[in-house]
Design a protein around this motif. Sequence first.
Motif, PDB file in Angstrom:
ATOM      1  N   LEU A  18       0.831  -1.199   0.000  1.00  0.00           N
ATOM      2  CA  LEU A  18       0.000   0.000   0.000  1.00  0.00           C
ATOM      3  C   LEU A  18       0.865   1.249   0.000  1.00  0.00           C
ATOM      4  CD1 LEU A  18      -2.792   1.354   0.284  1.00  0.00           C
ATOM      5  CD2 LEU A  18      -2.550   1.123   2.754  1.00  0.00           C
ATOM      6  N   ALA A  19       1.895   1.286   0.863  1.00  0.00           N
ATOM      7  CA  ALA A  19       2.784   2.439   0.936  1.00  0.00           C
ATOM      8  C   ALA A  19       3.543   2.638  -0.372  1.00  0.00           C
ATOM      9  CB  ALA A  19       3.764   2.268   2.094  1.00  0.00           C
ATOM     10  N   ASP A  20       4.020   1.538  -0.963  1.00  0.00           N
ATOM     11  CA  ASP A  20       4.738   1.645  -2.234  1.00  0.00           C
ATOM     12  C   ASP A  20       3.834   2.225  -3.323  1.00  0.00           C
ATOM     13  OD1 ASP A  20       6.963   0.593  -1.041  1.00  0.00           O
ATOM     14  OD2 ASP A  20       6.714  -1.432  -1.866  1.00  0.00           O
ATOM     15  N   SER A  21       2.563   1.852  -3.299  1.00  0.00           N
ATOM     16  CA  SER A  21       1.617   2.360  -4.293  1.00  0.00           C
ATOM     17  C   SER A  21       1.363   3.853  -4.086  1.00  0.00           C
ATOM     18  CB  SER A  21       0.294   1.580  -4.209  1.00  0.00           C
ATOM     19  OG  SER A  21       0.505   0.207  -4.454  1.00  0.00           O
ATOM     20  N   LEU A  22       1.190   4.255  -2.827  1.00  0.00           N
ATOM     21  CA  LEU A  22       0.970   5.673  -2.542  1.00  0.00           C
ATOM     22  C   LEU A  22       2.190   6.514  -2.901  1.00  0.00           C
ATOM     23  CD1 LEU A  22      -0.781   5.449   0.961  1.00  0.00           C
ATOM     24  CD2 LEU A  22      -1.867   5.994  -1.225  1.00  0.00           C
ATOM     25  N   ALA A  23       3.386   5.949  -2.677  1.00  0.00           N
ATOM     26  CA  ALA A  23       4.620   6.698  -2.911  1.00  0.00           C
ATOM     27  C   ALA A  23       4.791   7.088  -4.376  1.00  0.00           C
ATOM     28  CB  ALA A  23       5.820   5.879  -2.446  1.00  0.00           C
ATOM     29  N   LEU A  24       4.199   6.323  -5.274  1.00  0.00           N
ATOM     30  CA  LEU A  24       4.324   6.615  -6.705  1.00  0.00           C
ATOM     31  C   LEU A  24       3.395   7.734  -7.154  1.00  0.00           C
ATOM     32  CD1 LEU A  24       4.700   2.970  -8.054  1.00  0.00           C
ATOM     33  CD2 LEU A  24       6.468   4.717  -7.851  1.00  0.00           C
ATOM     34  N   ASP A  25       2.505   8.154  -6.277  1.00  0.00           N
ATOM     35  CA  ASP A  25       1.667   9.328  -6.546  1.00  0.00           C
ATOM     36  C   ASP A  25       2.504  10.557  -6.211  1.00  0.00           C
ATOM     37  OD1 ASP A  25      -0.155  11.476  -6.400  1.00  0.00           O
ATOM     38  OD2 ASP A  25      -1.798  10.132  -5.840  1.00  0.00           O
ATOM     39  N   GLU A  26       2.837  11.356  -7.235  1.00  0.00           N
ATOM     40  CA  GLU A  26       3.760  12.472  -7.017  1.00  0.00           C
ATOM     41  C   GLU A  26       3.196  13.519  -6.064  1.00  0.00           C
ATOM     42  OE1 GLU A  26       2.661  15.135 -10.987  1.00  0.00           O
ATOM     43  OE2 GLU A  26       4.532  14.005 -10.909  1.00  0.00           O
ATOM     44  N   ARG A  27       1.879  13.514  -5.854  1.00  0.00           N
ATOM     45  CA  ARG A  27       1.296  14.444  -4.887  1.00  0.00           C
ATOM     46  C   ARG A  27       1.588  14.019  -3.450  1.00  0.00           C
ATOM     47  NH1 ARG A  27      -4.759  13.744  -6.564  1.00  0.00           N
ATOM     48  NH2 ARG A  27      -3.953  11.609  -6.404  1.00  0.00           N
ATOM     49  N   ILE A  28       1.895  12.738  -3.258  1.00  0.00           N
ATOM     50  CA  ILE A  28       2.109  12.193  -1.919  1.00  0.00           C
ATOM     51  C   ILE A  28       3.584  11.950  -1.660  1.00  0.00           C
ATOM     52  CG2 ILE A  28       1.607  10.248  -0.378  1.00  0.00           C
ATOM     53  CD1 ILE A  28      -1.073   9.944  -1.889  1.00  0.00           C
ATOM     54  N   GLY A  29       4.240  11.185  -2.536  1.00  0.00           N
ATOM     55  CA  GLY A  29       5.663  10.896  -2.380  1.00  0.00           C
ATOM     56  C   GLY A  29       5.921   9.867  -1.294  1.00  0.00           C
ATOM     57  N   GLY A  30       7.102   9.264  -1.342  1.00  0.00           N
ATOM     58  CA  GLY A  30       7.401   8.152  -0.456  1.00  0.00           C
ATOM     59  C   GLY A  30       8.164   8.498   0.814  1.00  0.00           C
ATOM     60  N   ARG A  31       8.685   9.709   0.914  1.00  0.00           N
ATOM     61  CA  ARG A  31       9.477  10.052   2.096  1.00  0.00           C
ATOM     62  C   ARG A  31       8.578  10.169   3.322  1.00  0.00           C
ATOM     63  NH1 ARG A  31      14.063  14.268   1.593  1.00  0.00           N
ATOM     64  NH2 ARG A  31      14.716  12.975   3.338  1.00  0.00           N
ATOM     65  N   PHE A  32       9.020   9.587   4.426  1.00  0.00           N
ATOM     66  CA  PHE A  32       8.272   9.554   5.685  1.00  0.00           C
ATOM     67  C   PHE A  32       6.964   8.770   5.554  1.00  0.00           C
ATOM     68  CE2 PHE A  32      11.338  12.725   6.590  1.00  0.00           C
ATOM     69  CZ  PHE A  32      11.491  12.750   7.962  1.00  0.00           C
ATOM     70  N   LEU A  33       6.888   7.913   4.557  1.00  0.00           N
ATOM     71  CA  LEU A  33       5.700   7.085   4.375  1.00  0.00           C
ATOM     72  C   LEU A  33       6.032   5.613   4.668  1.00  0.00           C
ATOM     73  CD1 LEU A  33       2.805   7.934   3.480  1.00  0.00           C
ATOM     74  CD2 LEU A  33       3.316   6.929   1.253  1.00  0.00           C
ATOM     75  N   ARG A  34       7.076   5.396   5.449  1.00  0.00           N
ATOM     76  CA  ARG A  34       7.463   4.027   5.788  1.00  0.00           C
ATOM     77  C   ARG A  34       6.736   3.588   7.054  1.00  0.00           C
ATOM     78  NH1 ARG A  34      13.600   2.143   6.024  1.00  0.00           N
ATOM     79  NH2 ARG A  34      13.089   1.194   4.031  1.00  0.00           N
ATOM     80  N   PRO A  35       5.966   2.519   6.973  1.00  0.00           N
ATOM     81  CA  PRO A  35       5.281   2.025   8.173  1.00  0.00           C
ATOM     82  C   PRO A  35       6.266   1.375   9.137  1.00  0.00           C
ATOM     83  CG  PRO A  35       4.933   0.527   6.326  1.00  0.00           C
ATOM     84  CD  PRO A  35       5.674   1.702   5.777  1.00  0.00           C
ATOM     85  N   GLY A  36       5.861   1.256  10.387  1.00  0.00           N
ATOM     86  CA  GLY A  36       6.738   0.616  11.352  1.00  0.00           C
ATOM     87  C   GLY A  36       6.476   1.054  12.771  1.00  0.00           C
ATOM     88  N   LEU A  37       7.550   1.114  13.545  1.00  0.00           N
ATOM     89  CA  LEU A  37       7.462   1.352  14.978  1.00  0.00           C
ATOM     90  C   LEU A  37       7.136   2.796  15.340  1.00  0.00           C
ATOM     91  CD1 LEU A  37       7.786   0.117  17.769  1.00  0.00           C
ATOM     92  CD2 LEU A  37      10.268   0.172  17.467  1.00  0.00           C
ATOM     93  N   GLY A  38       7.266   3.713  14.395  1.00  0.00           N
ATOM     94  CA  GLY A  38       6.903   5.093  14.647  1.00  0.00           C
ATOM     95  C   GLY A  38       8.090   5.965  15.001  1.00  0.00           C
TER      96      GLY A  38
END
Length: 445
Positions: free
Chosen positions: A247-267
Amino acid sequence: MGQGDAGTPRLTVIGTGYLGATHAICMAVLGYEVLGVDTDPEKVRRLAAGDVPIFEPGLPELLTKALESGRLRFTTSHAEAAEFGDVHFLCVGTPQMPDSDAADLTYLDAAVTALAPHLRRRALVVGKSTVPVGTAQRLTGVIRELAPAGDDVELAWNPEFLREGFAVDDTMRPDRLVFGVASDWADERLRAAFRPVLDNGTPVIRTDLATAELVKVAANSFLATKISYINAMAEVCEAVGADVKDLADSLALDERIGGRFLRPGLGFGGGCLPKDIRAFAHRAEEIGVGQAVSFLRQVDDINRRRRARTVDLVREVLGGSVQGKRIAAWGAAFKPNSDDIRDTPALDVAHTLHRLGGDVRVYDPAALGNARRAFPDLRYGDSAFDVAEDADVVVLLTEWAVFREVEPEALAEVVAHRRVVDGRHALDAARWRAAGWEYRALGRN
């Protein structure tokens, strides 16, 4: 290069913690005469001897270079600083209050009241610390009341945007500079104090004091929201059997959103994001606009919940209980390339597992000294493999490269059971599973 010189100003840096030490060292390397000031004589002694008291890649080498150039000195004397400097940078900490979400301005107020009575000529005082909006206006009055030079002393605000692990580059080559100023003279002095940085083409936003105070907390609030957003999606994914990484990888490819700071995990953790969003929400309530940023309370709640859910996942992997189980905890710092354990999710999880009866052993490439002092009841090891010996589960809590590069086949030779909980979504799940490991991460099916 003299005092009050219209050309290159002499700089002082008040407070030589993480921010101040980095700023003082880098400014000296860039060619300025710099005097670092701290109330802690031991910190001053160590820095003057070339010993950086924090872990930051590249900084020790630059300190040596700055000291050898003769452009950098350190002192405990605010009187000496006032006599020496034309531009005074306030770089003291503004931690969270122990009994409130508000920022603790004790150190900042102390720095101002120690410096101001010695300011006898025209000078610029520049705040870099992260503060509640309105602080600069209040301090302007304090400085002008206490300084013999009175209205000839101006206050400006120049928020810092340092990322731990990348602080040298962020100081030498920032993506922007924000100058909160009340006059053209203050703007000119700040430009003179950052001339080599500006000559590299760094964009400058000139604004008022209040806006400059808001920039850092607004940026950190946005980043915290983005991190907590994808972690909220991870909780949804767990409920429906979806995969949050895809899901995160798919959102990251939307240039309006981008992938930086979109990594799921421990917070998130550390000395900035958690306390900054809490202080921002607290200040917003004080000035009557709390509802506008009320979502930050939920951002904070989502982030805190990640720690408990990671503990739950470890318990689940171990069959429902951690009691008596050997647990290898990889990581103590709140992020890689840092020894900072302030509000670190890694040690929070490790200590919770310990309190639940787990036999927890922790390793971190840089933060073990700080971890031992803060959590002396935990056990520690000398390497990733050392703490993993006979482990029932390996838990990745800080995404250091040394952990990502571990060969799962080799690690399998030392553990009791091939179970790994990836708290940072940093490992290659397919590779670990191919080596016979049970791989688990929050939000992954």
